[in-house]
Design an enzyme around this catalytic site. Structure first.
Site, PDB file in Angstrom:
ATOM      1  N   GLY A   1       0.843  -1.195   0.000  1.00 32.16           N
ATOM      2  CA  GLY A   1       0.000   0.000   0.000  1.00 32.16           C
ATOM      3  C   GLY A   1       0.872   1.236   0.000  1.00 32.16           C
ATOM      4  CE  LYS A   2      -2.239   5.971  -3.072  1.00 33.97           C
ATOM      5  NZ  LYS A   2      -3.208   7.000  -3.301  1.00 33.97           N
ATOM      6  NE  ARG A   3      -1.130   4.442   6.655  1.00 32.42           N
ATOM      7  CZ  ARG A   3      -1.958   4.110   7.600  1.00 32.42           C
ATOM      8  NH1 ARG A   3      -1.636   3.127   8.427  1.00 32.42           N
ATOM      9  NH2 ARG A   3      -3.097   4.725   7.745  1.00 32.42           N
TER      10      ARG A   3
END
Ligand code: GLU
Length: 489
Positions: free
Chosen positions: A248-250
């Site tokens: 994910g983006k994180r």
């Protein structure tokens, strides 16, 4: 007659393009290039709520940067255009009409609230919700303002072969009356991509694993149209570095254009993307574009999730930087946007430290030759070379964080640097070899370990955490600068 392979990449312009998106472009591109086929780029812009202006330009620029050239699509044209779904609404309507005529599509008369009530009812009855269980008996004529739904006339089991995932099968519970055209007049992805893949004669559909559970529905739609489906392949998920969840983006799923700004070479990015879920069965890790084209095969794509490992990307980037000729590296560092700088570009304007602006090309090339082996990205250049162009700023934390140097008192450190100064001052012939010889003599003279003496000289000269080889660094800086810096330690 043998059909030529036609593959496609069909991004939605809904935001930036991350590594997972680009891998879904790379694999079909590799297959097309390997087989002498055609690679098509199609923009799936029918989800108007998620449309992001500018996203398409970024996608196209990223593909061009990576060298994933397309034969048909935006900026190119082609026989089967338009290549933006938003410009193909008439085509979808015509295809929808053939289903209506066959009694295989109908207007959805329910309000969203009514559909929600059906869902709630199914949940209360502990049943999976299927719209087709609530299919209206006498739907109104479709006037284009209601959603148009596909009618699964004959729910049954489908089996199919996915070249990556193997033999797959799903029962009738996977099928439902899904929406073909939404109330806003735009088609759904589920419908539009089938129409387009058929109209564009796509032979291999290669996309992310998130589509796998919908494939039975696509098969039922192909059947309703009387079409033979193309080869349908799903790529494994890209997993976060911990290997436990989808990236994910994180976890660093940043825009591929950010990696470009960070000074990762496109060769390294391509190599890295290919290695996420694919190998050639040997230990080889570095593959050029041509080798990838030669060796790629869908059957060697792994089924299980592929781990995203940014350290590996950096390692590959360093490997690729070393492989460049000095002139090539110099051009990439000095003019990263190439001759396309007039366009909005994710590339930095130069990777040289600002102080290098006054230096000659010859001097900069000599600096670059020393730094080349140590660069992981082009953006490492300023930190690694700034002291070649301007007086470095003293940074005592470099000494305080060094276990060995910390043990010496400030007086001892100064005495050492004075000795180094005097003995280098006496050197008449200033070459990397003579400097190395003198540094080695100094070790004996001062009875110090290289870890102390050489580290301290390095710091005194560069005030940077890394540098190219010490003797080369001093040789290029010149005797005068070297002595001046040692004296002012
Ligand atoms: N527009 C879809 C996406 O961006 C394309 C999926 C496909 O390749 O069919 O995920």
């Amino acid at each position: 007659m043998m059909t030529t392979i036609r593959t496609r990449f069909a991004p939605s312009p809904t935001g930036y393009i991350h590594v997972g998106n680009v891998r879904a472009a790379l694999f079909p591109w590799l297959l097309a290039r390997q087989q002498g086929g055609t690679f098509i780029l199609r923009i799936e812009d029918t989800d108007r709520a998620r449309f992001v202006p500018g996203a398409e330009g970024l996608i196209l620029d990223t593909l061009e940067w990576l060298g994933l050239d397309w034969d048909e699509g935006p900026r190119r044209g082609g026989e089967y255009g338009p290549y933006h779904q938003s410009e193909r609404l008439e085509i979808y309507r015509a295809w929808a009409q053939t289903l209506i005529d066959k009694g295989l599509a109908y207007a959805d008369p329910y309000t969203p609230e009514q559909v929600q009530a059906f869902r709630d009812e199914a949940r209360a009855a502990k049943k999976a919700f299927l719209y087709r269980d609530y299919r209206p008996e006498n739907p109104p004529a479709w006037d284009g303002t209601q959603p148009l739904r596909f009618k699964v006339a004959n729910p049954k089991r489908y089996t199919w072969h996915d070249p990556v995932m193997g033999e797959l099968s799903a029962g009738p519970e996977a099928l439902d009356d899904f929406i073909l055209i939404k109330a806003d007049g735009y088609p759904t992805y589920n419908f539009a991509h089938i129409v387009d893949d058929a109209e564009m004669h796509i032979t291999h559909v290669i996309r992310g694993l998130e589509y796998i559970s919908s494939i039975p529905r696509y098969l039922s739609l192909y059947e309703a149209f009387g079409l033979t489906p193309p080869v349908l392949a799903c790529l494994p998920h890209i997993m976060a570095p911990d290997g436990k969840k989808k990236l994910g983006k994180r976890d660093g799923a940043k825009s591929v254009s950010d990696y470009r700004t960070d000074g990762i070479l496109p060769e390294a990015m391509l190599n890295f993307l290919a290695s996420m879920g694919w190998n050639d069965g040997t230990e080889q890790e570095i593959f050029s574009r041509d080798e990838l084209i030669e060796k790629f095969s869908l059957s060697r794509v792994q089924k299980s999730g592929a781990r995203f490992d940014e350290k590996r990307l950096l390692w590959m980037s360093g490997q690729w930087i070393r492989r460049l000729s000095l002139d090539d590296l110099y051009t990439r560092v000095s003019n990263p946007a190439g001759n396309r700088s007039s366009k909005q570009s994710a590339a930095a304007s130069t990777y040289w430290p600002p102080a290098a602006a006054q230096a000659s090309e010859d001097y900069k090339k000599r600096v670059l030759a020393l730094a080349q082996d140590r660069l992981k990205t082009l953006a490492d250049l300023p930190q690694l070379t700034n002291y070649f162009f301007e007086e470095p700023t003293r940074d005592d934390s470099l000494i305080e964080t060094n276990k060995q140097l910390k043990k010496l008192s400030p007086g001892e450190r100064q005495a050492l640097m004075r000795t180094a100064h005097d003995s280098l001052a006496a050197l008449t012939d200033w070459t990397p070899e003579s400097i190395q010889q003198r540094l080695n003599d100094l070790l004996e003279k001062t009875s110090q370990k290289p870890g102390i003496l050489f580290s301290l000289v390095r710091i005194a000269i560069t005030w940077a955490p890394f540098s190219p080889q010490l003797n080369d660094t001093l040789a290029l800086l010149g005797k005068e600068t070297t002595l001046k810096r040692l004296a002012s330690f």
